[in-house]
Write a protein that holds these residues in place. Structure first.
Motif, PDB file in Angstrom:
ATOM      1  N   VAL A 221       6.047  79.476 -19.419  1.00 11.71           N
ATOM      2  CA  VAL A 221       5.669  80.191 -17.905  1.00 11.71           C
ATOM      3  C   VAL A 221       4.224  80.233 -18.142  1.00 11.71           C
ATOM      4  O   VAL A 221       3.376  80.084 -17.064  1.00 11.71           O
ATOM      5  CB  VAL A 221       6.260  81.643 -18.001  1.00 11.71           C
ATOM      6  N   ILE A 222       3.419  80.901 -19.230  1.00 15.06           N
ATOM      7  CA  ILE A 222       2.300  80.876 -19.403  1.00 15.06           C
ATOM      8  C   ILE A 222       1.592  79.381 -18.957  1.00 15.06           C
ATOM      9  O   ILE A 222       0.587  79.271 -18.388  1.00 15.06           O
ATOM     10  CB  ILE A 222       1.437  81.103 -20.769  1.00 15.06           C
ATOM     11  N   ALA A 223       1.851  78.445 -19.623  1.00 20.22           N
ATOM     12  CA  ALA A 223       1.314  77.126 -19.467  1.00 20.22           C
ATOM     13  C   ALA A 223       1.438  76.752 -18.205  1.00 20.22           C
ATOM     14  O   ALA A 223       0.707  76.105 -17.297  1.00 20.22           O
ATOM     15  CB  ALA A 223       2.083  76.065 -20.408  1.00 20.22           C
ATOM     16  N   THR A 224       2.795  77.024 -17.128  1.00 24.01           N
ATOM     17  CA  THR A 224       2.660  76.719 -15.972  1.00 24.01           C
ATOM     18  C   THR A 224       1.742  77.454 -15.172  1.00 24.01           C
ATOM     19  O   THR A 224       1.214  76.762 -14.181  1.00 24.01           O
ATOM     20  CB  THR A 224       4.088  77.084 -15.458  1.00 24.01           C
ATOM     21  N   ILE A 225       1.489  78.808 -15.482  1.00 24.31           N
ATOM     22  CA  ILE A 225       0.582  79.397 -14.663  1.00 24.31           C
ATOM     23  C   ILE A 225      -0.854  78.897 -15.028  1.00 24.31           C
ATOM     24  O   ILE A 225      -1.644  78.644 -13.948  1.00 24.31           O
ATOM     25  CB  ILE A 225       0.581  81.127 -14.986  1.00 24.31           C
ATOM     26  N   PHE A 226      -1.197  78.536 -16.049  1.00 26.12           N
ATOM     27  CA  PHE A 226      -2.500  78.076 -16.189  1.00 26.12           C
ATOM     28  C   PHE A 226      -2.571  76.581 -15.414  1.00 26.12           C
ATOM     29  O   PHE A 226      -3.720  76.433 -14.843  1.00 26.12           O
ATOM     30  CB  PHE A 226      -2.587  77.732 -17.717  1.00 26.12           C
ATOM     31  N   SER A 227      -1.578  75.880 -15.330  1.00 20.54           N
ATOM     32  CA  SER A 227      -1.616  74.632 -14.842  1.00 20.54           C
ATOM     33  C   SER A 227      -1.698  74.871 -13.391  1.00 20.54           C
ATOM     34  O   SER A 227      -2.477  73.847 -12.568  1.00 20.54           O
ATOM     35  CB  SER A 227      -0.301  73.618 -15.035  1.00 20.54           C
ATOM     36  N   ILE A 228      -0.970  75.602 -12.928  1.00 21.40           N
ATOM     37  CA  ILE A 228      -1.158  76.153 -11.315  1.00 21.40           C
ATOM     38  C   ILE A 228      -2.557  76.163 -10.727  1.00 21.40           C
ATOM     39  O   ILE A 228      -3.172  75.696  -9.902  1.00 21.40           O
ATOM     40  CB  ILE A 228      -0.232  77.147 -10.837  1.00 21.40           C
ATOM     41  N   ILE A 229      -3.086  77.351 -11.636  1.00 25.78           N
ATOM     42  CA  ILE A 229      -4.398  77.653 -11.444  1.00 25.78           C
ATOM     43  C   ILE A 229      -5.174  76.431 -11.704  1.00 25.78           C
ATOM     44  O   ILE A 229      -6.053  76.051 -10.885  1.00 25.78           O
ATOM     45  CB  ILE A 229      -4.861  78.647 -12.335  1.00 25.78           C
ATOM     46  N   GLY A 230      -5.058  75.619 -12.565  1.00 28.75           N
ATOM     47  CA  GLY A 230      -6.082  74.263 -12.868  1.00 28.75           C
ATOM     48  C   GLY A 230      -5.914  73.490 -11.701  1.00 28.75           C
ATOM     49  O   GLY A 230      -6.991  73.073 -11.137  1.00 28.75           O
ATOM     50  N   SER A 231      -4.456  73.306 -11.151  1.00 26.86           N
ATOM     51  CA  SER A 231      -4.280  72.455  -9.995  1.00 26.86           C
ATOM     52  C   SER A 231      -5.405  72.976  -8.575  1.00 26.86           C
ATOM     53  O   SER A 231      -5.883  72.174  -8.142  1.00 26.86           O
ATOM     54  CB  SER A 231      -2.896  72.343  -9.643  1.00 26.86           C
ATOM     55  N   PHE A 232      -5.138  73.920  -8.444  1.00 30.73           N
ATOM     56  CA  PHE A 232      -5.701  74.675  -7.221  1.00 30.73           C
ATOM     57  C   PHE A 232      -7.202  74.502  -7.397  1.00 30.73           C
ATOM     58  O   PHE A 232      -8.022  74.512  -6.308  1.00 30.73           O
ATOM     59  CB  PHE A 232      -5.340  76.089  -7.013  1.00 30.73           C
ATOM     60  N   GLN A 233      -7.840  74.770  -8.636  1.00 33.49           N
ATOM     61  CA  GLN A 233      -9.127  74.545  -8.840  1.00 33.49           C
ATOM     62  C   GLN A 233      -9.890  73.370  -9.073  1.00 33.49           C
ATOM     63  O   GLN A 233     -10.962  72.918  -9.512  1.00 33.49           O
ATOM     64  CB  GLN A 233      -9.378  75.456  -9.925  1.00 33.49           C
ATOM     65  N   LEU A 234      -9.046  72.241  -8.764  1.00 35.76           N
ATOM     66  CA  LEU A 234      -9.284  70.778  -9.047  1.00 35.76           C
ATOM     67  C   LEU A 234     -10.712  70.584  -8.617  1.00 35.76           C
ATOM     68  O   LEU A 234     -10.894  70.811  -7.162  1.00 35.76           O
ATOM     69  CB  LEU A 234      -8.059  69.824  -8.239  1.00 35.76           C
ATOM     70  N   PHE A 235     -11.734  70.380  -9.354  1.00 24.72           N
ATOM     71  CA  PHE A 235     -13.023  69.989  -8.775  1.00 24.72           C
ATOM     72  C   PHE A 235     -13.912  68.944  -9.397  1.00 24.72           C
ATOM     73  O   PHE A 235     -14.369  67.983  -9.066  1.00 24.72           O
ATOM     74  CB  PHE A 235     -13.714  71.459  -8.730  1.00 24.72           C
ATOM     75  N   THR A 236     -14.002  69.119 -10.897  1.00 18.94           N
ATOM     76  CA  THR A 236     -14.599  68.334 -11.834  1.00 18.94           C
ATOM     77  C   THR A 236     -14.487  66.874 -11.486  1.00 18.94           C
ATOM     78  O   THR A 236     -15.108  66.079 -11.174  1.00 18.94           O
ATOM     79  CB  THR A 236     -14.531  68.594 -13.127  1.00 18.94           C
ATOM     80  N   GLU A 237     -12.990  66.633 -11.524  1.00 17.63           N
ATOM     81  CA  GLU A 237     -12.936  64.794 -11.437  1.00 17.63           C
ATOM     82  C   GLU A 237     -13.037  64.476 -10.121  1.00 17.63           C
ATOM     83  O   GLU A 237     -13.749  63.464 -10.154  1.00 17.63           O
ATOM     84  CB  GLU A 237     -11.300  64.847 -11.661  1.00 17.63           C
ATOM     85  N   PRO A 238     -12.576  64.854  -9.035  1.00 18.37           N
ATOM     86  CA  PRO A 238     -13.067  64.548  -7.668  1.00 18.37           C
ATOM     87  C   PRO A 238     -14.665  64.326  -7.339  1.00 18.37           C
ATOM     88  O   PRO A 238     -15.158  63.391  -7.020  1.00 18.37           O
ATOM     89  CB  PRO A 238     -12.146  65.209  -6.592  1.00 18.37           C
ATOM     90  N   SER A 239     -15.157  65.552  -7.931  1.00 15.36           N
ATOM     91  CA  SER A 239     -16.707  65.434  -7.623  1.00 15.36           C
ATOM     92  C   SER A 239     -17.614  64.298  -8.715  1.00 15.36           C
ATOM     93  O   SER A 239     -18.362  63.899  -8.082  1.00 15.36           O
ATOM     94  CB  SER A 239     -17.322  66.749  -7.978  1.00 15.36           C
ATOM     95  N   ILE A 240     -16.915  63.976  -9.682  1.00 17.27           N
ATOM     96  CA  ILE A 240     -17.741  62.975 -10.375  1.00 17.27           C
ATOM     97  C   ILE A 240     -17.058  61.558  -9.821  1.00 17.27           C
ATOM     98  O   ILE A 240     -17.926  60.774  -9.813  1.00 17.27           O
ATOM     99  CB  ILE A 240     -17.111  63.221 -12.019  1.00 17.27           C
ATOM    100  N   LEU A 241     -15.746  61.393  -9.597  1.00 17.41           N
ATOM    101  CA  LEU A 241     -15.448  59.932  -9.053  1.00 17.41           C
ATOM    102  C   LEU A 241     -15.861  59.789  -7.818  1.00 17.41           C
ATOM    103  O   LEU A 241     -15.733  58.605  -7.228  1.00 17.41           O
ATOM    104  CB  LEU A 241     -13.878  60.234  -9.112  1.00 17.41           C
TER     105      LEU A 241
END
Lengths: 299, 446
Positions: A221-241
């Motif tokens: 559950v914890i890993a899922t929550i972290f991953s959800i937050i990470g997905s919604f915060q997606l920024f670094t990869e698109p901004s570099i690419l």
């Protein structure tokens, strides 16, 4: 609350500040670095600064605008798809890796553990640049493969594949991290359970299904929550690419990138704050729902 | 540092503004804020009294000029800070202005971005400093770039009249004539692809600056700004259509390479003959020399291809001004250096360090025009640049929010390069998004 109950029992007791003295330093820092910025964001999201006409109070107009903004929904839809596809794949791989290492049947388990975890130690910016070079179909690895074998791999940085390509980078980066969470949860399962299972004649898969998975539900559950937050915060990869895939990644590719573009290219600080707050709320609600569901099943 | 400064130039490629907005448009008296008055004596006094100046610029020629200036006026202390290149610096500048702290006395601002800062009165109107009298010292294009809305909001630092750079070796090898018209350019692009599938006539993955400059040369006037508030955007006029018709063919027939500009691959491709031409401003040579050393001796400069045979039209591509910031407390001193830098002795120092000037005296001087460039096989390329500078199509204007508009080019027009969207439709989408932003920002845009 507790003070109230205490007051009922001992009505004469003087109010003690000892507790606050312990909690005080934390509260002060918490207020300063956490609550104050949020409060300030909410405050500026209620105004609108125009190039002509200056700043005026507009109430909830920015929120109204955001909810009908196709760019915002486009970005939100994209991270939602990303979440639904990438997170299960990433957690699945991490779980399999953790179970494999935990099974004790792997030669060089320590090496695998380190090797899988290593990408997490690579800064996201470096990872994005590195993968960006590999993805290049002109001069990158993909280009070389196309040339060497005379084939035509679809351009990973093209508009159709860019989200998948980013998903691949994120998976590569975070499988090790999630694996480690699962693995450490697996390590604390008492050995006696395995012994009991063996006596009962349970096979490895039965052990996984009936002992290991239920035991690490909290970690899942914890890993899922972290991953959800990470997905919604997606920024670094698109901004570099986006420098390598200039048109495929728009300024509203993800909600966070949209907030960034609004603020830094268009000086729309107010609207940018609005988008950020809405995203914060969305993330909070989804993470909370997952937590409720996950925990309820667990009990 | 040098590398970034090149990159910037490129990006801004769209830049130089020919805001003919013109004095005529400013009939109503509230248009041109008077600004304060500073006399020549005030400036002289400030220079002798001395003081400290902070300059933000990514241009590497500013530092040596400032050093020479400080040697002349020992009491003046100048710090030149590179706060980022073009758009990055504007972000930093906006942030400093927002914070009301750390704003420099002088800032380097490209023509396309200047009207935005002028509109918000963040750069000082130096008309009252004696700048108005300098009009004839500068080429008309750059001068129009610093005079949006009738004020004088900076002095031209450099300019970027467009030319065609071509790799002579590649054209000779395949016996293809150097194109003089865009039709010939298109034919040459096809011949090059047919002769060698690895060669492209150019690379373009969609760039706002290049696109607007190409439309500019074709006679299009997509932006009309009158007064401070009225903005009209139209990417369907005859000039814009000429461009989209040609470029759509170039995209559809895959005649353009998608190598991103200002990357290592790009410089490599320019050096090794993969990319045969480059249509950009006069600031390019020093970048080629340092970025593509193996192209030495192979490249030449020619007049920009024309839309009609025998025509002589050009456009500005990039170019920038230096402006005194309104927040500066040492405006007289800042103006003293600005004057020295842009039309005084400083110009010589800057040319020697590789800058392309905006002052007519230097553009037309025999010494400047007669200089031979070994990289270009000894060609006197400055002659062509000066001719291009004189042939710039008048009447071009940029938006008072061009920085933002350029940032969303990829969301709209850029899609034409990677999806079946037509370029004309992409530009229409860019137009609509820019109008929407304009209206949200309090302009009357349509």
């Amino acid at each position: 609350m507790t003070t109230a109950q205490a007051a009922l029992v001992k009505p004469r007791r003087r109010r003690s500040w000892t507790g606050w003295q312990f909690v005080g330093p934390f509260m002060a820092v918490f207020t300063l670095v956490f609550l104050a910025p949020i409060a300030y964001s909410i405050y500026i999201s209620l105004f609108k600064t125009r190039l002509i006409g200056g700043t005026s109070f507009v109430g909830l107009e920015n929120y109204q605008q955001a909810l009908t903004d196709p760019n915002f929904w486009d970005g939100l839809g994209r991270v939602a798809i990303f979440l639904l596809v990438q997170v299960p794949i990433m957690l699945g791989i991490a779980l399999v890796a953790a179970l494999a290492i935990d099974s004790g049947r792997l030669h060089g388990a320590n090496f695998f553990r380190i090797a899988i975890f290593l990408p997490y130690a690579v800064p996201a910016v470096v990872a994005a640049i590195m993968w960006g070079f590999m993805y290049g179909n002109q001069f990158g690895l993909v280009g070389n493969i196309n040339e060497a074998f005379g084939i035509n791999i679809p351009a990973p940085l093209g508009p159709d594949w860019i989200l998948t390509s980013i998903g691949n980078i994120v998976t590569w980066e975070f499988v090790g991290y999630n694996m480690l969470i699962f693995y450490s949860a697996l390590r604390v399962i008492p050995n006696s359970l395995y012994e009991a299972a063996e006596i009962d004649g349970a096979g490895q898969f039965r052990i996984i299904r009936s002992i290991k998975l239920p035991a690490i539900r909290g970690a899942l559950v914890i890993a899922t929550i972290f991953s959800i937050i990470g997905s919604f915060q997606l920024f670094t990869e698109p901004s570099i690419l986006q420098k390598l895939a200039p048109n495929a990644i728009t300024t509203f590719f993800t909600p966070n990138y949209y907030a960034y573009s609004l603020s830094f290219n268009g000086q729309q600080y107010n609207y940018s704050a609005t988008i950020a707050i809405i995203m914060g709320l969305v993330t909070m609600i989804i993470a909370y729902v997952i937590q409720l569901r996950g925990m309820r099943k667990g009990s | 540092m040098m590398y970034t400064s090149r990159r910037n130039l490129l990006r801004l490629a769209g830049a130089a503004a020919f805001a003919t907005v013109a004095l005529s448009a400013c009939g109503n008296d509230d248009d041109a804020p008077a600004g304060e008055t500073v006399t020549a004596d005030d400036v002289t006094k400030a220079l002798t009294d001395g003081g400290e100046l902070l300059i933000w610029s990514w241009d590497t020629t500013i530092k040596p000029t400032a050093d020479a200036f400080m040697a002349k006026y020992p009491k003046v202390k100048i710090s030149v800070v590179n706060a980022g290149t073009n758009a990055d610096q504007y972000v930093a500048l906006q942030n400093a202005l927002q914070a009301g702290k750390g704003v420099p006395d002088l800032a380097h601002i490209e023509y396309y971005a200047l009207s935005q800062f002028a509109l918000q009165k963040q750069v000082a109107n130096i008309a009252g400093f004696g700048a108005t009298a300098l009009k004839d010292k500068f080429a008309p294009g750059p001068w129009n770039g610093v005079t949006p809305n009738g004020g004088v909001f900076g002095l031209p630092l450099d300019s970027g009249p467009m030319v065609l750079y071509y790799n002579k070796e590649v054209f000779d090898k395949h016996s293809i004539a150097v194109p003089e018209t865009w039709e010939q350019y298109y034919e040459a692009a096809k011949k090059l692809r047919a002769a060698d599938p690895n060669v492209y006539i150019a690379s373009d993955s969609g760039d706002a600056g290049t696109t607007t400059s190409m439309i500019w040369q074709a006679g299009g006037k997509p932006y009309t700004v009158s007064g401070e508030k009225d903005v009209t955007i139209n990417f369907a006029d005859a000039g814009a259509q000429k461009y989209t018709t040609l470029w759509q063919k170039m995209i559809d027939e895959k005649l353009l390479s998608s190598i991103s500009g200002w990357t290592d691959e790009w410089f490599q491709a320019l050096g090794n003959g993969t990319l045969a031409t480059l249509v950009v401003g006069a600031w390019m040579p020093s970048n080629l020399v340092s970025g593509s050393p193996n192209g030495a001796g192979k490249w030449r400069v020619a007049k920009m291809p024309q839309w009609e045979a025998g025509g002589n039209a050009s456009a500005e591509n990039g170019g920038s001004a230096m402006s005194v910031m309104e927040a500066s407390t040492r405006k007289a001193l800042a103006y003293g250096f600005l004057d020295y830098l842009t039309n005084g002795e400083g110009v010589k120092t800057r040319i020697d360090n590789g800058a392309f000037p905006a002052t007519t005296a230097d553009l037309n001087s025999p010494e400047f025009q007669g200089k031979e460039f070994p990289y270009f096989g000894g060609q006197k390329i400055n002659e062509l640049f000066a001719a291009s500078s004189a042939a710039v199509v008048p009447g071009w204007q940029y938006l008072p929010f061009q920085v933002y508009a350029n940032s969303i080019f990829k969301d709209t027009a850029g899609q034409a390069y990677i999806t079946p969207t037509k370029l004309a439709d992409g530009l229409k989408a860019w137009q609509d998004a820019s109008i929407k932003y304009g209206n949200e920002q309090g302009f009357t845009a349509k």
